[in-house]
Structure formats: structure tokens, C-alpha cells
Design a protein around this motif. Structure first.
Motif, PDB file in Angstrom:
ATOM      1  N   ASP A 166       0.837  -1.193   0.000  1.00 15.28           N
ATOM      2  CA  ASP A 166       0.000   0.000   0.000  1.00 15.28           C
ATOM      3  C   ASP A 166       0.889   1.267   0.000  1.00 15.28           C
ATOM      4  O   ASP A 166       0.578   2.244  -0.662  1.00 15.28           O
ATOM      5  CB  ASP A 166      -0.914  -0.030   1.228  1.00 15.28           C
ATOM      6  CG  ASP A 166      -1.987   1.037   1.157  1.00 15.28           C
ATOM      7  OD1 ASP A 166      -2.571   1.216   0.061  1.00 15.28           O
ATOM      8  OD2 ASP A 166      -2.215   1.727   2.165  1.00 15.28           O
ATOM      9  N   ALA A 167       1.966   1.210   0.770  1.00 10.84           N
ATOM     10  CA  ALA A 167       2.883   2.346   0.833  1.00 10.84           C
ATOM     11  C   ALA A 167       3.549   2.553  -0.522  1.00 10.84           C
ATOM     12  O   ALA A 167       3.738   3.694  -0.967  1.00 10.84           O
ATOM     13  CB  ALA A 167       3.927   2.119   1.914  1.00 10.84           C
ATOM     14  N   ASN A 168       3.912   1.456  -1.202  1.00 15.79           N
ATOM     15  CA  ASN A 168       4.525   1.578  -2.535  1.00 15.79           C
ATOM     16  C   ASN A 168       3.553   2.219  -3.525  1.00 15.79           C
ATOM     17  O   ASN A 168       3.967   3.017  -4.385  1.00 15.79           O
ATOM     18  CB  ASN A 168       4.957   0.209  -3.057  1.00 15.79           C
ATOM     19  CG  ASN A 168       6.234  -0.275  -2.405  1.00 15.79           C
ATOM     20  OD1 ASN A 168       7.000   0.543  -1.930  1.00 15.79           O
ATOM     21  ND2 ASN A 168       6.444  -1.586  -2.387  1.00 15.79           N
ATOM     22  N   ARG A 169       2.300   1.876  -3.411  1.00 24.32           N
ATOM     23  CA  ARG A 169       1.276   2.451  -4.288  1.00 24.32           C
ATOM     24  C   ARG A 169       1.181   3.946  -4.042  1.00 24.32           C
ATOM     25  O   ARG A 169       1.129   4.741  -4.981  1.00 24.32           O
ATOM     26  CB  ARG A 169      -0.067   1.757  -4.048  1.00 24.32           C
ATOM     27  CG  ARG A 169      -1.147   2.233  -5.043  1.00 24.32           C
ATOM     28  CD  ARG A 169      -2.509   1.628  -4.756  1.00 24.32           C
ATOM     29  NE  ARG A 169      -2.980   1.823  -3.396  1.00 24.32           N
ATOM     30  CZ  ARG A 169      -3.542   2.960  -2.943  1.00 24.32           C
ATOM     31  NH1 ARG A 169      -3.682   3.993  -3.738  1.00 24.32           N
ATOM     32  NH2 ARG A 169      -3.959   3.036  -1.705  1.00 24.32           N
ATOM     33  N   GLN A 170       1.189   4.361  -2.786  1.00 28.51           N
ATOM     34  CA  GLN A 170       1.119   5.782  -2.454  1.00 28.51           C
ATOM     35  C   GLN A 170       2.373   6.509  -2.950  1.00 28.51           C
ATOM     36  O   GLN A 170       2.295   7.615  -3.470  1.00 28.51           O
ATOM     37  CB  GLN A 170       0.969   5.982  -0.941  1.00 28.51           C
ATOM     38  CG  GLN A 170      -0.461   5.854  -0.467  1.00 28.51           C
ATOM     39  CD  GLN A 170      -0.577   6.209   1.018  1.00 28.51           C
ATOM     40  OE1 GLN A 170       0.351   5.996   1.788  1.00 28.51           O
ATOM     41  NE2 GLN A 170      -1.734   6.749   1.392  1.00 28.51           N
TER      42      GLN A 170
END
Length: 97
Positions: free
Chosen positions: A1-5
Motif C-alpha cells: 500500500d505504501a509503494n502504491r502511495q
């Protein structure tokens, strides 16, 4: 999720940098237009001033020419009257002989 952000923020950053570049180019183009319009306005004002001066000069010349015409018409009228008197005198002298 952090990579997506992170990817999303990187994309937004890239998009914002492109927008900034586009806006800077627009500012440069608009500043060029402003400079050209300013020069055109200054030239137009200069031409306007020259035309006003030329108009004043021509109006002075016109007034002078009209005054001269009036003076010549008066002189012509005076000379015509003198000529008529001379003709009348000549006719009178001829009729006396």
C-alpha cells in the motif's frame, strides 16, 4: 500500500513539474507579447504625435494660404475697379475728340 502511495505521489510530482514547466513557458511567451505590444503602443503614440504636429503645420499653411487668397482677391477687385475707371476715362476722352 505504501509503494502504491509513493508511486502515486511520484506521478503527481512529475505531473506538477510538467505543469510548472508549461506555466513557465506560457509566462515567457506572454512576457514577449507584452514587450511587443508595449513597443507597438509606444510607436503608435510617436506616430500620433508626429501626425498631430503635421496637422497643426498644415492647418497653419492653410490659414496662411486662405489669407493670401483673400488679399489677392481684394487686390484683384481694386485693380478691376481701376481698370474700369481707366476705360471709362478713355471712352470719355475719345468721345470728346
Amino acid at each position: 500500500d505504501a509503494n502504491r502511495q509513493i508511486s502515486e505521489y511520484k506521478f503527481k510530482l512529475s505531473k506538477a513539474e510538467q505543469d510548472i514547466t508549461t506555466l513557465e513557458q506560457n509566462v515567457g511567451r506572454l512576457e514577449g507579447q507584452v514587450a511587443r505590444y508595449k513597443n507597438a503602443a509606444e510607436n503608435a503614440e510617436k506616430v500620433e504625435d508626429e501626425l498631430k504636429a503635421e496637422k497643426r503645420k498644415l492647418q497653419r499653411e492653410l490659414r496662411t494660404a486662405l489669407d493670401k487668397i483673400e488679399e489677392m482677391e481684394m487686390t484683384n477687385s481694386h485693380l478691376m475697379k481701376r481698370l474700369e475707371k481707366m476705360k471709362a476715362n478713355r471712352t470719355a476722352l475719345l468721345s470728346q475728340q
